[in-house]
Scaffold this active site. Structure first.
Site, PDB file in Angstrom:
ATOM      1  NE  ARG A 128      60.037   2.610  59.767  1.00  0.00           N
ATOM      2  CZ  ARG A 128      60.727   3.126  58.751  1.00  0.00           C
ATOM      3  NH1 ARG A 128      60.386   4.287  58.241  1.00  0.00           N
ATOM      4  NH2 ARG A 128      61.766   2.477  58.262  1.00  0.00           N
ATOM      5  CD  GLN A 133      60.391   6.349  67.506  1.00  0.00           C
ATOM      6  OE1 GLN A 133      61.071   6.703  68.470  1.00  0.00           O
ATOM      7  NE2 GLN A 133      59.727   7.212  66.757  1.00  0.00           N
ATOM      8  CG  ASP A 136      62.321   0.419  62.676  1.00  0.00           C
ATOM      9  OD1 ASP A 136      62.691  -0.443  61.870  1.00  0.00           O
ATOM     10  OD2 ASP A 136      61.784   1.487  62.335  1.00  0.00           O
ATOM     11  CB  SER A 139      65.154   2.789  62.276  1.00  0.00           C
ATOM     12  OG  SER A 139      63.917   3.157  61.707  1.00  0.00           O
ATOM     13  CE1 TYR A 236      59.440   1.340  55.682  1.00  0.00           C
ATOM     14  CE2 TYR A 236      57.169   1.060  56.395  1.00  0.00           C
ATOM     15  CZ  TYR A 236      58.516   0.771  56.530  1.00  0.00           C
ATOM     16  OH  TYR A 236      58.928  -0.073  57.527  1.00  0.00           O
TER      17      TYR A 236
END
Length: 385
Positions: A128, A133, A136, A139, A236
């Site tokens: 993360r 991003q 990911d 996500s 998380y």
């Protein structure tokens, strides 16, 4: 360099690991893309569209895997004990398998990858960090899952969501509670608000309060010292103490009785989903209320939820659909495919078109499970986690 896109064969999986758009970009990078016949049909992509993008259509799985240096998949390949086709046997030694591999759910597969000298990359372990991003998959897929959870919940709920003022009377807005304000939860909050509901949300991470309120939701949580340490360095939620869980459970029990729709999204990587909603909480809800358990595939946040079923208990429906992102297969595939493309692109030389994996890059070392016949990821060596 041959890059294969096999058909997904696991139950309830409608996604595909490439789209015509990403195929074009992969070819521009220098890959020869082979798509198994019919791989995209459940995501509304025809073989003709892949061919128009420059891909070769492989007649079957064996043809798709043959000679492939890189394999893009959504879910891990089947092995001999799981289905009629042993996909793992088709992966050639030295090939790079890049997919959502669920290593915590099936650690035995890591030995199989290692023995087959397969470089296995578990995309769900992507760090993360800001740079990652766009790679990911958690996500991108959770975002769609949160949206779909509200749509499915609204479908099962027998009343309207927004306030409606009519000559015949006023319809009160639905009350929605979202448990877990990660990517899925935040999208669920936004979607429920757009549908006109009154929304509240809870999370063990105090940092989520501002995000929830920015979307128009009311934040509900136990605010104590432990809550300030509830987020891991990776972003998380941390496993909380039994004392905190008891305080949080009482607060939720007092709140949940007033809700029309509850969506649970809480997951802890590598562990069973925490129980958030007990039998007693379900029984305290009004008949006609609905709960959507997005964690049902990892044991569930709701004690009464059952994977693949809609359970009705004393007038309350508990929805436990399989593979929520796959219920929006076309969009989920487009995002997943882009995540894979974004991951591989920095490792292809722009001039020579040669693949040159940088094993020191944390987006690689963070997700690489096996290499050169060995398990190398620290979370899976000697039972580490």
């Amino acid at each position: 360099m041959k890059l294969a896109i096999p058909k997904e064969r696991r139950a309830h999986e409608k996604r595909v690991a490439a789209t015509p758009d990403t195929v074009k970009k992969l070819i521009q990078l220098g890959f020869e893309v082979s798509v198994e016949k019919g791989a995209g049909l459940q995501s509304s992509i025809t073989d003709a569209e892949y061919e128009a993008a420059g891909a070769t259509i492989a007649a079957d799985a064996a043809a798709a895997y043959k000679g492939a240096e890189i394999i893009f998949k959504v879910q891990r390949p089947l092995h001999a004990a799981e289905g009629d086709l042993d996909e793992i046997a088709l992966v050639e030694p030295g090939a790079r398998l890049i997919a959502s591999l669920a290593p915590y759910a099936d650690t035995a597969m890591l030995d199989i990858y290692a023995k087959g000298r397969i470089e296995a990359y578990a995309m769900e372990l992507m760090p993360r960090i800001t740079r990652a991003q766009s790679m990911d998959i958690l996500s991108s897929q959770s975002n769609l899952a949160g949206y779909r959870a509200v749509i499915d919940g609204a479908y099962e709920y027998g009343r309207a969501f927004p306030m409606m003022m009519t000559a015949a009377g006023t319809v009160a807005p639905a009350k929605v509670m979202v448990m877990g304000a990660g990517v899925a939860g935040l999208q669920a909050i936004a979607t429920a608000k757009r549908l006109g509901a009154i929304v509240s949300a809870t999370d063990v991470r105090l940092a989520a309060k501002e995000q929830v309120e920015s979307l128009g939701g009311k934040f509900v949580m136990v605010d104590d010292e432990e809550a300030k340490q509830a987020e891991t360095a990776g972003g998380y939620a941390r496993e909380m103490s039994d004392e905190y869980k008891a305080k949080q459970a009482k607060l939720i029990a007092d709140t949940i009785t007033k809700q029309d729709l509850v969506i649970t999204t809480a997951l802890i990587p590598g562990r069973a989903a925490p129980v958030l909603v007990t039998d007693e909480m379900v029984e305290s809800m009004k008949p006609g209320s609905v709960i959507v358990d997005l964690a049902v595939e990892q044991g569930g946040n709701v004690t009464l939820s059952k994977l693949g079923e809609i359970v009705e208990h004393k007038g309350v429906k508990i929805v436990g659909h399989h593979n929520m992102p796959s219920r929006l297969a076309a969009d989920a595939s487009a995002l997943f495919a882009k995540n894979l493309l974004n991951f591989i692109t920095p490792h292809v030389d722009g001039e020579s078109k040669a693949l040159n994996i940088n094993y020191e890059d944390e987006t690689v070392s963070g997700i690489l499970l096996t290499r050169d016949g060995s398990i190398i990821h620290p979370n899976f060596i000697s039972g580490g986690n």
